[in-house]
Design an enzyme around this catalytic site. Structure first.
Site, PDB file in Angstrom:
ATOM      1  CD  GLU A 136      -2.943   1.002   2.378  1.00  0.00           C
ATOM      2  OE1 GLU A 136      -2.937  -0.019   3.099  1.00  0.00           O
ATOM      3  OE2 GLU A 136      -3.821   1.881   2.433  1.00  0.00           O
ATOM      4  CG  ASN A 179      -9.589  -1.802   1.309  1.00  0.00           C
ATOM      5  OD1 ASN A 179      -9.310  -2.964   1.601  1.00  0.00           O
ATOM      6  ND2 ASN A 179      -9.355  -0.786   2.144  1.00  0.00           N
ATOM      7  CD  GLU A 180     -10.415  -2.452   6.045  1.00  0.00           C
ATOM      8  OE1 GLU A 180     -10.384  -1.342   6.600  1.00  0.00           O
ATOM      9  OE2 GLU A 180      -9.767  -3.432   6.468  1.00  0.00           O
ATOM     10  CE1 TYR A 218      -3.665  -6.143   9.047  1.00  0.00           C
ATOM     11  CE2 TYR A 218      -5.969  -5.538   8.751  1.00  0.00           C
ATOM     12  CZ  TYR A 218      -4.652  -5.555   8.296  1.00  0.00           C
ATOM     13  OH  TYR A 218      -4.329  -4.985   7.087  1.00  0.00           O
ATOM     14  CD  GLU A 231      -6.194  -4.733   4.197  1.00  0.00           C
ATOM     15  OE1 GLU A 231      -6.130  -4.364   5.386  1.00  0.00           O
ATOM     16  OE2 GLU A 231      -6.559  -3.997   3.271  1.00  0.00           O
ATOM     17  CD  GLN A 237       0.232  -2.473   3.782  1.00  0.00           C
ATOM     18  OE1 GLN A 237       0.992  -1.852   3.065  1.00  0.00           O
ATOM     19  NE2 GLN A 237      -0.946  -1.993   4.182  1.00  0.00           N
TER      20      GLN A 237
HETATM   21  O1  AHR Z   1      -3.133  -2.599   6.182  1.00  0.00           O
HETATM   22  C1  AHR Z   1      -3.438  -1.374   6.761  1.00  0.00           C
HETATM   23  C2  AHR Z   1      -4.901  -0.997   6.619  1.00  0.00           C
HETATM   24  O2  AHR Z   1      -5.690  -1.885   7.336  1.00  0.00           O
HETATM   25  C3  AHR Z   1      -5.477  -1.033   5.237  1.00  0.00           C
HETATM   26  O3  AHR Z   1      -5.216   0.117   4.514  1.00  0.00           O
HETATM   27  C4  AHR Z   1      -6.953  -1.161   5.499  1.00  0.00           C
HETATM   28  O4  AHR Z   1      -7.626  -1.814   4.451  1.00  0.00           O
HETATM   29  C5  AHR Z   1      -7.005  -1.896   6.812  1.00  0.00           C
HETATM   30  O5  AHR Z   1      -7.859  -1.289   7.704  1.00  0.00           O
END
Ligand code: AHR
EC number: 3.2.1.55
Length: 520
Positions: A53, A200-201, A267, A323, A372
């Site tokens: 990103e 995205n999101e 996450y 992600e 990432q």
């Molecule tokens: O990976 C960091 C961020 O986490 C990304 O930009 C977003 O899609 C997520 O909230």
């Protein structure tokens, strides 16, 4: 004073014994049976996908330094980073975000660099983005790495026309306006672009939408993303955040087979407000909590899959975990909003345990992209000026790359479990096995136990192997990491503690270690 009943007293004594044996670093045991004759699903190489990103120094300074930099580079891409990524066999790279994608206007990133307008990266620290890394720089990098590009399109602040034209610019080989603009900018032949994310999101940074509204937007945007000249798009709808099962339900119901894939983000993070904990300073309790939170992803994947099964029995629509990874506090002294974090042996375990889980669900889960690739969150690589270090997570990806495109072999595993904070249970051993196109079997084993070695008995019925060779990743402390001053603290070494006799393999795994074995 109450009398303790006999059974309860016995329990207390054995619990005390268990505690004593833990502190004495005892050797534990576990048993695994690999069903080598029951392999059905291929582990798609895309499970080992990456994500880049425009965030902090992921792109600028991480992947890209520009042709005029003092830092050695190949056409502007850092040579050291490029070579390290080549070694990983990166199968797919998602770009340009993340949250950034829904504020990105691709036309700002094409043509002569001096004419490209600047913008403020509002999501990530208000940094000025000069757009010197754009569509050409990204797609050429993918070609050089030999990986599939995964473009994340702007739905939140863009237009249908803008996204439609981007697809035309990248993939049309005809005499079309966007193809001609691309030619004018120096690229004659269209690129092949398979994966296209439509937002995205979209429930958050991508537009704060409700699923019903987004479902309609997806239908509209995706209609105009055409397949040009033999390029076939695999269109991916913006999916749920971890436990939001309603989002998946609404999307499956209202979009259905208009999408080829639906994403999911999960996450390993303590929470979204307040401190997330330091990447390198934690105790054993924190470590085991992290393992528990990481493994909870299996339940989350299962629940999203069950919803998808309800609408799509034949599993035509893929789930893409585009992600995932650890999210700790930013390192002190680094720019706020750049999400730069160190990476310890604890992160390596999050990688190995996650990959072990992903391998089990590849009938539906077709891609995963760790967040990432460089300098952001759970990255493969960290850079500082001319220096580069490879993280413990990098080494897990390297040791596990043998599983890419191999046939998943189901296995049974019996081992001790530990109850950890937040009512979760963590098995002390994790394992996965696969057979590659040449019939070679690889087994990866993680001994999650911070204190105790494990003797693992691996039953290999129907496998005619005489010996195994492998590599081990471990270190003196779970908090160990590779720094620019000491870049080789955590790195793989060759592993010899393995013997095979008459279809039974015995492996001695030290405490807190990850091993990949090749059977010969
Ligand atoms: O990976 C960091 C961020 O986490 C990304 O930009 C977003 O899609 C997520 O909230």
């Amino acid at each position: 004073f109450k009398q303790i009943p006999f059974m309860k007293a016995k329990l207390l004594v054995s619990t005390a014994f268990l505690a004593a044996s833990v502190s004495l670093s005892a050797q534990k045991s576990a048993t695994i049976t690999v069903h080598a004759d029951q392999g059905k699903e291929i582990i798609p190489k895309e499970i080992y996908g990456q994500f880049a990103e425009h965030l902090g120094s992921c792109i600028y300074g991480g992947l890209w330094v520009g042709e005029n930099s003092d830092i050695p580079n190949i056409k502007g891409y850092r040579t050291d980073v490029f070579n390290a990524l080549k070694e990983l066999s990166v199968p797919v790279l998602r770009w340009p975000g993340g949250c950034f994608a829904d504020e990105y206007h691709w036309m700002d990133g094409i043509g002569p660099k001096e004419n490209r307008p600047k913008m403020v990266n509002n999501n990530w620290g208000g940094t000025i983005e000069d757009n010197s890394f754009g569509t050409h720089e990204f797609l050429n990098l993918c070609e050089m790495l030999g990986c599939e590009p995964y473009i994340s399109g702007n739905v939140g602040s863009g237009t249908v026309e803008e996204l439609a034209k981007w697809v035309e610019y990248m993939t049309s080989d005809g005499d079309s306006p966007m193809a001609n603009l691309r030619r004018k900018n120096g690229r004659d032949k269209a690129w092949k672009v398979k994966y296209l994310g439509v937002g995205n999101e979209s429930w958050g940074c991508g537009g704060s939408m409700r699923p019903e509204y987004y479902a309609d937007l997806y239908r509209r945007y995706s209609t105009y993303c055409r397949n040009y000249d033999g390029n076939h798009l695999f269109k991916i709808a913006s999916g749920a955040s971890d436990y939001d099962y309603n989002w998946t339900d609404v999307l499956m119901n209202r979009v259905g087979h208009r999408m080829q894939g639906l994403s999911l983000h999960y996450y390993t993070v303590t929470g979204w407000s307040g401190s997330k904990g330091a990447a390198t300073q934690f105790n054993k309790d924190d470590y085991y909590w992290t393992m528990g939170k990481c493994l909870e992803m299996e339940d989350v994947i299962k629940k999203h899959c069950a919803i998808m099964d309800k609408y799509d029995k034949d599993k035509k629509i893929a789930l893409l975990l585009d992600e995932w990874g650890t999210w700790w506090d930013e390192e002190p002294g680094t720019v706020r909003g750049h999400l730069y974090q160190q990476n310890t042996l604890r992160d390596a375990f999050v990688a190995s345990l996650s990959l072990d889980v992903f391998h089990k669900y590849t009938d539906r889960l077709k891609m995963a992209n760790i967040a990432q690739i460089v300098n952001v969150l759970q990255s493969m690589i960290l850079t500082k000026d001319k220096d580069m270090v490879l993280t413990p997570t990098y080494y897990v990806f390297k040791m596990y790359k043998v599983h890419q495109d191999a046939t998943y072999l189901p296995l049974d595993l019996t081992c001790e479990k530990m109850n950890v904070r937040d009512n979760r249970t963590v098995p002390m051993v994790s394992a996965t096995a696969s057979k590659n196109k040449n019939g070679v079997i690889h087994i990866s084993l993680s001994n999650v136990d911070a204190d105790n070695a494990q003797e693992i008995t691996v039953n290999l019925p129907d496998v005619n192997a005489k010996k195994a060779i492998g590599e081990i990743l471990t270190s003196a402390n779970l908090t160990d990491y590779n720094s620019f001053e000491k870049p080789n603290i955590v790195k793989p070494a060759s592993f010899k503690e393995v013997k095979i006799n008459k279809g039974i393999m015995k492996v001695k795994l030290p405490a807190k270690s990850i091993v990949t074995l090749e059977l010969q």
